[in-house]
Design an enzyme around this catalytic site. Structure first.
Site, short mmCIF file in Angstrom:
data_model
loop_
_atom_site.label_atom_id
_atom_site.label_comp_id
_atom_site.label_asym_id
_atom_site.label_seq_id
_atom_site.Cartn_x
_atom_site.Cartn_y
_atom_site.Cartn_z
CE1 TYR A 220 -16.42 13.95 22.51
CE2 TYR A 220 -18.74 13.13 23.56
CZ TYR A 220 -17.12 13.30 23.67
OH TYR A 220 -16.49 12.79 24.85
CG HIS B 31 -7.36 -4.80 7.11
ND1 HIS B 31 -6.81 -5.88 6.44
CD2 HIS B 31 -7.00 -3.83 6.26
CE1 HIS B 31 -6.27 -5.48 5.26
NE2 HIS B 31 -6.59 -4.33 5.15
CE1 TYR C 134 -12.30 15.54 24.65
CE2 TYR C 134 -11.60 14.23 22.88
CZ TYR C 134 -12.32 14.29 23.84
OH TYR C 134 -12.82 13.28 24.62
CD GLU D 77 -3.07 -1.25 0.36
OE1 GLU D 77 -2.88 -0.62 -0.67
OE2 GLU D 77 -3.70 -2.46 0.44
CG HIS E 233 -8.70 -2.27 1.67
ND1 HIS E 233 -8.11 -1.68 0.60
CD2 HIS E 233 -8.01 -2.50 2.68
CE1 HIS E 233 -6.77 -1.95 1.00
NE2 HIS E 233 -6.77 -2.45 2.01
CG HIS F 5 -4.04 0.26 5.47
ND1 HIS F 5 -5.40 0.62 5.57
CD2 HIS F 5 -3.57 -0.63 4.70
CE1 HIS F 5 -5.82 -0.37 4.83
NE2 HIS F 5 -4.79 -1.11 4.62
#
Length: 225
Positions: free
Chosen positions: A125, A106, A220, A85, A167, A104
């Site tokens: 939120y 899964h 935050y 990737e 994916h 990345h």
């Protein structure tokens, strides 16, 4: 992991490489990735460091990380094969100059929604942690292709996270720590949304409520200083 390590493009060093390995193992320990399906990259002064293809995180050593240029020039010789990737990691870093890390994975609940091509709406939120009023889904394309990279970059416009159709998920951060934090928070959010769908119809926050949340998010989240 040194909290100041990833505040800006860093030099390729043993410490930087070990921080990436530590983040990979933390992702595995947190349950947001399985096996060798996830990958992480960090912007460096010379390009990007990215995890190699198909290598068990527990067996990964600093010298196995792959240094790749961002300008399309040839990769240095004698390195392992980069993650399949690598294209969307490179293109995300090119499209987002403030992004210092890409994660990345899964995660099960994120992937379940991605399988349904179902974005995460403003059901909580915490959606504001990812830059907008929802977490979108990037169009499907075969893994490791330029088509997938293009789809992910489009979905990440004004966002720091997206699902990837059929994916998984991808997040960015201005530090490696914050990118890892976002991936864990994204999976927690996805789990909450899927659970809410199983017992009823989630109430969606309105635009005013989300604007308030996005403003509040300026101070935050995970602190790295």
């Amino acid at each position: 992991m040194d909290p100041d390590l990833m505040q800006s493009p860093v030099f390729d060093s043993i410490e930087t490489r070990q921080a990436i390995i530590d983040a990979c193992r933390a992702m595995q320990a947190a349950g947001v990735n399985q096996g060798v399906s996830g990958n992480i990259s960090v912007r460096t002064k010379d390009g990007m460091l990215i995890t190699p293809s198909g290598l068990d995180y527990e067996k990964m050593r600093p010298e196995m990380l792959v240094l790749m240029p961002l300008d399309g020039s040839p990769m240095g010789k004698g390195q392992l094969k980069p993650s399949s990737e690598w294209q969307f990691h490179r293109d995300i870093l090119l499209a987002k100059p403030d992004a210092m890390a890409v994660v990345h994975a899964h995660p099960v609940y994120c992937t379940a929604l991605a399988m349904n091509n179902q974005p995460i709406p403003a059901c909580h939120y915490m959606v504001a942690a990812f830059g907008g009023d929802d977490v979108p889904v990037a169009d499907y394309a075969l893994f490791g292709t330029q088509d997938l990279s293009d789809a992910v970059v489009r979905a990440l416009d004004h966002r720091s996270a997206c699902l990837m159709a059929n994916h998984g998920a991808v997040v960015t951060g201005d530090t490696l720590e914050r990118a890892l934090w976002r991936m864990i928070e994204l999976e927690t959010l996805a789990k909450g949304y899927v659970t809410a769908l199983s017992i009823g119809t989630p109430k969606i926050l309105n635009a005013k409520q989300m604007n308030e949340a996005k403003k509040a998010f300026s101070d935050y989240g995970l602190k790295t200083r």
